[in-house]
Design a protein around this motif. Structure first.
Motif, mmCIF file in Angstrom:
data_model
loop_
_atom_site.group_PDB
_atom_site.id
_atom_site.type_symbol
_atom_site.label_atom_id
_atom_site.label_comp_id
_atom_site.label_asym_id
_atom_site.label_seq_id
_atom_site.Cartn_x
_atom_site.Cartn_y
_atom_site.Cartn_z
ATOM 1 N N UNK A 161 67.133 -36.128 120.677
ATOM 2 C CA UNK A 161 67.210 -36.126 119.240
ATOM 3 C C UNK A 161 65.710 -35.397 118.535
ATOM 4 N N UNK A 162 64.860 -35.096 119.549
ATOM 5 C CA UNK A 162 63.625 -34.492 118.843
ATOM 6 C C UNK A 162 63.848 -32.969 119.248
ATOM 7 N N UNK A 163 62.475 -32.340 119.605
ATOM 8 C CA UNK A 163 62.609 -31.286 119.853
ATOM 9 C C UNK A 163 62.778 -30.154 118.798
ATOM 10 N N UNK A 164 63.467 -29.426 118.650
ATOM 11 C CA UNK A 164 63.918 -28.417 117.691
ATOM 12 C C UNK A 164 64.329 -29.104 116.341
ATOM 13 N N UNK A 165 64.730 -30.355 116.671
ATOM 14 C CA UNK A 165 65.542 -30.953 115.406
ATOM 15 C C UNK A 165 64.347 -31.341 114.504
ATOM 16 N N UNK A 166 63.284 -31.523 115.016
ATOM 17 C CA UNK A 166 62.194 -31.977 113.969
ATOM 18 C C UNK A 166 62.092 -33.089 113.568
ATOM 19 N N UNK A 167 62.476 -33.390 112.122
ATOM 20 C CA UNK A 167 62.736 -34.664 111.578
ATOM 21 C C UNK A 167 63.913 -35.399 111.448
ATOM 22 N N UNK A 168 64.004 -36.686 111.778
ATOM 23 C CA UNK A 168 65.283 -37.469 111.832
ATOM 24 C C UNK A 168 65.375 -37.566 110.321
ATOM 25 N N UNK A 169 66.770 -37.506 109.843
ATOM 26 C CA UNK A 169 67.262 -38.173 108.452
ATOM 27 C C UNK A 169 68.482 -39.083 108.533
ATOM 28 N N UNK A 170 68.879 -39.720 107.768
ATOM 29 C CA UNK A 170 70.013 -40.549 107.811
ATOM 30 C C UNK A 170 71.088 -39.583 107.830
ATOM 31 N N UNK A 171 71.913 -39.736 108.791
ATOM 32 C CA UNK A 171 73.039 -38.856 109.038
ATOM 33 C C UNK A 171 72.839 -37.561 109.510
ATOM 34 N N UNK A 172 71.623 -37.047 109.815
ATOM 35 C CA UNK A 172 71.605 -35.622 110.081
ATOM 36 C C UNK A 172 70.139 -35.536 110.409
ATOM 37 N N UNK A 173 69.693 -34.203 110.506
ATOM 38 C CA UNK A 173 68.557 -33.722 110.937
ATOM 39 C C UNK A 173 68.007 -32.190 110.298
ATOM 40 N N UNK A 174 66.883 -32.247 110.278
ATOM 41 C CA UNK A 174 66.239 -30.942 109.756
ATOM 42 C C UNK A 174 65.672 -29.901 110.981
ATOM 43 N N UNK A 175 66.209 -28.677 111.024
ATOM 44 C CA UNK A 175 65.498 -27.839 112.007
ATOM 45 C C UNK A 175 64.268 -27.194 111.332
ATOM 46 N N UNK A 176 63.227 -27.322 112.151
ATOM 47 C CA UNK A 176 62.002 -26.676 111.663
ATOM 48 C C UNK A 176 61.461 -25.533 112.650
ATOM 49 N N UNK A 177 60.294 -24.793 111.764
ATOM 50 C CA UNK A 177 59.836 -23.506 112.722
ATOM 51 C C UNK A 177 58.853 -24.106 113.803
ATOM 52 N N UNK A 178 59.140 -23.667 114.908
ATOM 53 C CA UNK A 178 58.540 -24.076 116.381
ATOM 54 C C UNK A 178 57.344 -23.278 116.455
ATOM 55 N N UNK A 179 57.118 -22.251 115.741
ATOM 56 C CA UNK A 179 55.848 -21.349 115.539
ATOM 57 C C UNK A 179 55.836 -20.751 114.324
ATOM 58 N N UNK A 180 54.706 -20.129 114.106
ATOM 59 C CA UNK A 180 54.287 -19.449 112.899
ATOM 60 C C UNK A 180 55.108 -18.164 113.024
ATOM 61 N N UNK A 181 55.557 -17.450 111.804
ATOM 62 C CA UNK A 181 56.159 -16.127 111.953
ATOM 63 C C UNK A 181 57.078 -15.985 110.825
ATOM 64 N N UNK A 182 57.905 -14.808 111.002
ATOM 65 C CA UNK A 182 58.682 -14.598 109.992
ATOM 66 C C UNK A 182 60.406 -14.967 110.277
ATOM 67 N N UNK A 183 61.074 -15.498 109.078
ATOM 68 C CA UNK A 183 62.405 -15.476 109.533
ATOM 69 C C UNK A 183 63.113 -14.435 109.389
ATOM 70 N N UNK A 184 63.196 -13.646 110.417
ATOM 71 C CA UNK A 184 64.048 -12.455 110.603
ATOM 72 C C UNK A 184 65.531 -12.598 110.196
ATOM 73 N N UNK A 185 66.073 -13.498 110.657
ATOM 74 C CA UNK A 185 67.439 -13.353 110.641
ATOM 75 C C UNK A 185 68.155 -14.856 110.453
#
Length: 353
Positions: A161-185
């Motif tokens: 439930x952790x790792x790339x999922x980042x923060x747990x939320x009721x009924x779902x999760x938020x994907x967060x940046x694992x490194x600093x950079x630019x969201x190219x796509x």
């Protein structure tokens, strides 16, 4: 490999065509006549490398500088926090996803954590009883085994439930940046459904660029890592990878070069480059490719003399659109005609009659 390549270049130098020993008559031209014919000269230089071919390559980001944005659980996108092209820091939100699978995994984690807490409490109590001599050590060992299993179960569920999922939320999760950079796509929008471990986009974390070239079939097996390509602006890049399989649709193989750090380009851009190979053969020179013409089927250049030009037979062992690598007939510092060659060929043909 490099030794064999240099030996092959040297062999080309020694194996000159015997017909080259028969020079054509010289052409007498005053400076005024040269100007009227549009004849201009350029200086021959010592060749440090042999130009092999002109290539066109496509710029891409080095794989080590691209991090995929993955959805660890299936679900539906409920919010997009970042736009493609934007800069992100570690932990910045990218996409929120509602997921029944994630909710189930979260429940299992909570259950494992509760069981783990109970096992740790029981273990602490058994240690106290053993210290007081009220409980045999065998019971303590059983409590330690139960606590160890509970810790392992908590770690397993926490990883799910952790790792790339980042923060747990009721009924779902938020994907967060694992490194600093630019969201190219970013390939999803609000309302889209995604599968487990589906790639949603990519995060560029480095400025390192690769250039992927299609090399002609005739050069398969000859182009090797370490060969140099000259990029627009004069920058040099080294070949780092070469395939030896010919693509049936393009009739070419693939060579990848690592662009220098100061090379400015964008992903997907097409660039033209010149592939060359270093040489230690002292007798090789470099002349403008346009200076080489054919007389009676033999390559010649028109070398500047004190009173005009002399057609000099040469052996071209490497040629690109800009430069020809030549063995025999010329020395560094010689001046050769680089324009007005049609007129010079006509005059040479007249003098040969």
């Amino acid at each position: 490999m490099k030794t064999r390549q240099l030996a092959s270049v040297a062999a080309l130098v020694l194996a000159l065509n015997p017909a080259l020993a028969q020079p054509a008559p010289g052409i007498k031209l005053s400076q005024q006549q040269q100007d009227r014919l549009g004849v201009k000269v350029e200086t021959v230089e010592k060749a440090e490398s042999v130009g092999l071919v002109e290539l066109v390559g496509r710029v891409s980001r080095a794989p080590s500088g691209v991090s995929p944005v993955l959805a660890p659980f299936a679900g539906a996108v409920t919010k997009v926090h970042a736009a493609p092209g934007g800069s992100l820091k570690v932990g910045d939100p990218i996409v929120s996803i509602a997921s029944r699978d994630f909710a189930t995994a979260s429940s299992l984690l909570k259950q494992a954590e509760a069981e783990g807490s109970a096992a740790e409490t029981a273990l602490a109590r058994q240690r106290q009883l053993v210290d007081l001599g009220l409980t045999p050590r065998s019971i303590l060992e059983e409590a330690e085994a139960r606590a160890s299993r509970a810790r392992a179960l908590v770690q397993e569920n926490r990883a799910m439930t952790g790792g790339t999922a980042g923060v747990r939320e009721p009924g779902g999760y938020t994907i967060r940046a694992t490194a600093s950079g630019r969201l190219s796509q970013l390939d999803v929008r609000v309302g889209d459904t995604v599968d487990a471990m589906a790639p949603l986009g990519s995060l560029t974390t480095s400025k390192s660029l690769w250039i992927e070239f299609q090399t002609p079939a005739r050069l398969v097996g000859q182009v090797t890592p370490g060969d140099i390509v000259t990029l627009p602006g004069g920058a040099s890049a080294a070949i780092i990878s070469v395939t030896d399989v010919i693509d049936p649709s393009t009739r070419s193989a693939t060579a990848i070069a690592a662009a220098p750090a100061d090379f400015i380009a964008f992903e997907g851009q097409l660039v033209r480059a010149r592939l060359s190979r270093a040489t230690q053969v002292a007798s090789l020179v470099k002349a403008p490719s346009r200076a080489v013409v054919q007389l009676d089927g033999i390559d010649h250049v028109f070398r500047r003399t004190s009173d005009g030009f002399a057609p000099i037979p040469v052996d071209v062992i490497g040629r690109t659109a800009e430069a020809a690598t030549i063995a025999g007939g010329l020395q560094p510092g010689d001046a050769v005609a680089a324009s007005g060659l049609t007129e010079l060929k006509a005059l040479a043909a007249q003098g040969a009659k």
